[in-house]
Structures are given as C-alpha cells and as structure tokens.
Design an enzyme around this catalytic site. Structure first.
Site, PDB file in Angstrom:
ATOM      1  N   TYR A   1      18.111 -17.155 -13.343  1.00  0.00           N
ATOM      2  CA  TYR A   1      18.267 -18.567 -13.674  1.00  0.00           C
ATOM      3  C   TYR A   1      16.922 -19.260 -13.493  1.00  0.00           C
ATOM      4  O   TYR A   1      16.553 -19.651 -12.377  1.00  0.00           O
ATOM      5  CB  TYR A   1      19.333 -19.219 -12.792  1.00  0.00           C
TER       6      TYR A   1
ATOM      7  N   TYR B   1      22.530 -20.976 -22.907  1.00  0.00           N
ATOM      8  CA  TYR B   1      22.272 -21.247 -21.481  1.00  0.00           C
ATOM      9  C   TYR B   1      23.594 -21.263 -20.714  1.00  0.00           C
ATOM     10  O   TYR B   1      24.445 -22.122 -20.939  1.00  0.00           O
ATOM     11  CB  TYR B   1      21.595 -22.596 -21.420  1.00  0.00           C
TER      12      TYR B   1
END
Ligand SMILES: [Zn+2]
Lengths: 384, 153
Positions: free
Chosen positions: A337, A286
């Site tokens: 995102y 991430y």
C-alpha cells in the site's frame, strides 16, 4: 483532450510492512526516484519537474539531495487521498505538454511506520469541520467511511460477500507471482478470508489494505526526448480527474450516495480516449477496501451494479485470461500500500510487457486511483 | 454536567464537536434543526457557509420532524483509538430524514443490539446532553428505534 507526454521509466523502493523500513520515508522517496530515472536511462540531472499527492517530501529538499536538474515545475493535487495518483500523472502530462518542464517524476513515498497511521486517525477533544458530524459517533477511519458506503451499495444491488472476497483473492493470487510483493509466498484461501475478524461491517480484515512503508515513481517526458532512450515509451492515452459538484459533500451528504466518485471521471476518460470499457485489456483498481473497488468497476462502466456478482465470478478478474484482469501486481492488498502509486507503476508495466502477471498483447491499461473519496482520478496507458 | 455519562456506546472522554457559528443550531437546539437558506429556502445538511443552490450566505434555523429511516450503517468491531477499545462493537447509522428528503444524518443507534441494526429501521431522534465545549451545553443528536422508549438505553 490529453497531453503528448510519455512514460519512460518506473521504479520503486523495496516494500516493507509498516515499521519495517530500515531507512526514512525521505530515503525511500529518493530510492524510488533514483530507480525510476535509472530505468529510463536518464540521469538525475535530467529531471526538471516533481509531482506528487499528499506527500511530505518537498521538491526543494529532493532536488538538493538528489542533484536534480533546475526545477521548472512542482505540484501536488488537493485532497482525495490515494485518489491523487492519476491526478498527479495528469499534472505532469499537462506541464510537459505545455512546455513548462521536459522530464517530470511522479512519485509517492509513504512510511506509515514512521508517521501517523491512516487507520489510526488522530482525534482531538474537539472535532471541527466535516469531522464534527461523524467523529463524535466513532465514525472516523477510512475503513468505517467506506463501510458505510459499501453497506448501502450491497443492499441496493444485491452485491454478495463472495464478490468482496473475489477482489481480495485476486490480489493475493497475483501477488504470488511478484517477488516485490509483501504477500509473495503468503497465499490466502477463501476460508481464511471468511474466517478473518470483522473490522467494520461489511469489511473483514482482508477487505482492508495493509499499512506499508515504501515509495514508487514513474518518469514522464516528451516523445522527442523518449526517442533517444533505450526504454520502451508508454503513452498516456487519456487521464481524468474530478467530481460532480455535490459528489464530495461531507458526512455522506452526496446527492448520489453511495458513490465511489467515479461517474465524472468515467465520462471524461472514455470521451477523451475514444474507447469503451470493453476495450480495456487490464486494470488496476486501488483497493483501499474491497467495496469501493466493486463500486468503481460499476461506475467506470464495466458493468451495471446489479451485474457485479456475475462480472467478477469465475476468475474473470484473474490474469492472464480473465475478462478484466485487475491488480496484477497484487495491488494494494497483496503487493504494498503505497497510496496507489504502485498501481500506476503496474499499469505502465503491463504496457511494457514486464509485469509479473503479464496479460498478453496489452493495448489499453487502466489505473483507477482511489475510489470512495473525492475527487476521483484515473489514467489510461497504451503503447506509444 | 461534568459527571454526565454518555448515553451511547462511546466513552465520556471521546471527541465532541466544536460548536461554531455554522453548526451552533445543529448541536445546541435539541431539535433536528437544519439550515434553511434565507434566499431560496433550500434546506442543507451538513451546514455550510453558503447556500449551494443560490449562493446566499444567510440562513434561518428550521426544525424538521425528528424521525427517519436507517439508510445505511456499519458495525465497528475494530477499535481505531485506545479510548474506543471498550466501546466496540458499536453501530454507526446514516439516517435519511423524513422531514427533509435527500438529507441524511450520522449518529449512533442507541439501545439496539448491533446484530439487529438494519437498513430500513424507522428511528427517532434523542439528544445526549453533554458538557459545554464552547460555552453552551451540547445537545448531540442520536437515534433510537421508533418502537422503543427513550429511557430504554
Ligand atoms: Zn439558497
């Protein structure tokens, strides 16, 4: 150890730049769930569990709107922001393995164009709780918080700006193969990276994830149910979630500052899986910001912090043949995102063999959820 | 004190801490006043409602040396709130306290150009006197280089 559940479907909405979605955040969630369930070859009425993290879309509303089956299980994880994605998979796995539900959708829908922006924290005249010690000094956004961690990490271990750049350039390069990616068709050069403006040192513009509108989901069920389905099942080899008790102390008070909060997760994950970092074929880390990715690579045990510059250099992070290809969909930086749920979807795709940057013969595919904020979580997938 | 201007880079209308029982000494004493556990003597910061070592819930204030070393920092260039548009670029530092090993404090570094902020700088605390937020005048800890006079802001 870990549960017996398997992933049988993945799906997402169309991904948009912030404010670009023509439909609501709730509709985005519905799209992703419908697509994942269809990918699994299931009907919406087969879904009897919903799990998410930090989501606004209530299972009660989703159930009614989508015509799901009788809801047997619903849950969200506490805190940690995008760090919830691996933990959410853990919850679904636990619920299915324990028999509380048979088919659970893990989803995340996020339209920062319709609600508050994570990069624009809302602050009142009075900061309370942990924010009282930081917000009055202008320290309040995730970029600023992880910049403070990263600055010390780079200082302690001689981590270079080139290594930050390599994380960005890897994601953008992979995004060029992924038509779903917002940065598809928009490559980034090293020169453009270094010429981009400062956000919070040591982060430049491209070190920071964009704000997007979209949703992603996976469908998890029992191995028995999966046998009836056309989809290739993907095993949850191991998952881990948590922190050591002083890892989350406010205002950088962690005893082991700077940390990405992954040491506990790493120990649990490798022990449960019975494998080592060197066994991993492909990983999604991430990228809220580049610094935490490098910290997490080290804390997950892929190399020592002082070895990071060498570990990431020379295309080592690039698919298909790098030592550890990461963020093969383009990740948060290049694809979209969606608070890390896209990383989970991509980790599953790598096992199924249908990534747009496919790594050959994937036996172990890792997703590391959201370094920089506690608690951490990670999930490891493999062929069922 | 309503006409007070902030010493640091942030505007007068910027957010201030809410003073609550747990942090009253920290934000109003005008010293680096840490929480010391009445049960086991542990110092902890930020203050909490319970001692993380022994579980006691009573504390006494303990002032330590108002000096430290810049342990980390960031220079904020991108304003994340309209009120901060004219404050950027500004530095936020994390100070490792000399008087409480392992404990750190966030603040601004006053009077130092942002391109001179560095890990390892010795710093000394100063206090911004600000209007009361919850009944008492606020004394917000801030930091200066040890080799600079307090007036040089
Ligand atoms: Zn105690």
């Amino acid at each position: 150890m870990h549960g017996a559940a398997v992933v049988v479907g993945v799906g997402e909405s169309t991904y948009y730049k912030r404010g670009g979605a023509p439909i609501s955040e709730f509709q985005l969630a519905c799209d992703a769930i419908k697509n994942a369930v269809a990918d699994a070859g299931l009907a919406l009425a087969d879904v009897d569990g919903l799990v998410s993290y930090m989501d606004r879309d209530e299972p009660v509303r989703l159930s009614a709107a989508l015509g799901l089956g009788d809801l047997q299980f619903s849950a969200q994880t506490f805190g940690g922001g995008g760090n919830g994605s691996g933990a959410a998979v853990t919850l679904a796995d636990a619920a299915i393995t324990a028999g509380y539900a048979e088919t659970v959708v893990v989803f995340r829908s996020l339209a920062q164009g319709q609600f508050h922006r994570y990069g624009r924290p809302s602050v009142g005249r009075r900061a309370r709780g942990a924010a009282a010690y930081t917000a009055p000094y202008g320290m309040l956004s995730p970029a600023q918080i992880t910049a403070m961690q990263t600055m010390r990490f780079m200082h302690d271990h001689g981590v270079s700006e080139d290594s930050l750049a390599e994380v960005v350039l890897t994601s953008f390069a992979h995004a060029q193969h992924n038509p779903r990616a917002i940065r598809y068709g928009t490559p980034l050069t090293r020169e453009q990276y270094f010429a981009s403006r400062w956000i919070a040192e040591p982060f430049r513009l491209y070190d920071c994830c964009p704000e997007n509108d979209g949703a992603a989901a996976i469908v998890i069920t029992t191995p028995e149910r999966a046998r009836d389905l056309a989809a290739t099942p993907v095993a949850i080899v191991a998952a881990a979630h948590g922190l050591s008790h002083r890892d989350g102390v406010a205002a950088f008070g962690e005893e082991n500052f700077p940390t990405a909060h992954y040491r506990t997760v790493a120990r649990s994950l490798w022990q449960r899986a019975g494998v080592q970092p060197a066994d991993i074929d492909v990983a999604q880390f991430y990228e809220n910001f580049t610094g935490p990715v490098l910290m997490a690579i080290a804390e997950m045990g892929f190399c020592e912090p002082g070895e990071l510059n060498a570990f990431v250099a020379g295309g080592a992070l690039r698919a298909p043949h790098g030592r550890l290809p990461i963020n093969t969909s383009g990740g948060n930086l290049g694809e979209a995102y969606i608070h890390g749920m896209g990383n989970v979807v991509e980790a599953v795709r790598q096992v199924r063999g249908d990534s747009t940057c496919q790594v050959p013969d994937v036996a172990l595919s890792l997703s590391v959820s959201g370094p920089g904020f506690a608690p951490g979580s990670a999930v490891l997938f493999g062929p069922a | 004190m309503s006409g007070q201007h902030r010493l640091g880079p942030l505007p007068d209308d910027w957010t201030l801490p809410a003073v609550e029982a747990v942090n009253r000494a920290w934000f109003t004493s005008g010293a680096i006043t840490l929480q010391q556990c009445a049960g086991c003597g542990t110092l902890q910061h930020p203050p909490e409602e319970i001692c993380h070592v022994c579980g006691a819930m009573t504390f006494s204030p303990r002032a330590v040396a108002p000096t430290g070393i810049v342990h980390s920092y960031t220079v904020v260039h991108h304003s994340v709130h309209p009120s901060l548009d004219r404050a950027v670029p500004y530095a936020v530092v994390l100070v490792a306290l000399d008087g409480a090993p392992g404990l750190r404090v966030v603040g601004n570094l006053l009077g130092v150009p942002v391109d001179e902020v560095a890990i390892g700088l010795p710093v000394v605390a100063t206090w911004e006197e600000l209007p009361p937020t919850d009944g008492e005048p606020l004394l917000l800890p801030q930091w200066q280089r040890q080799d600079q006079l307090p007036q040089q802001t």
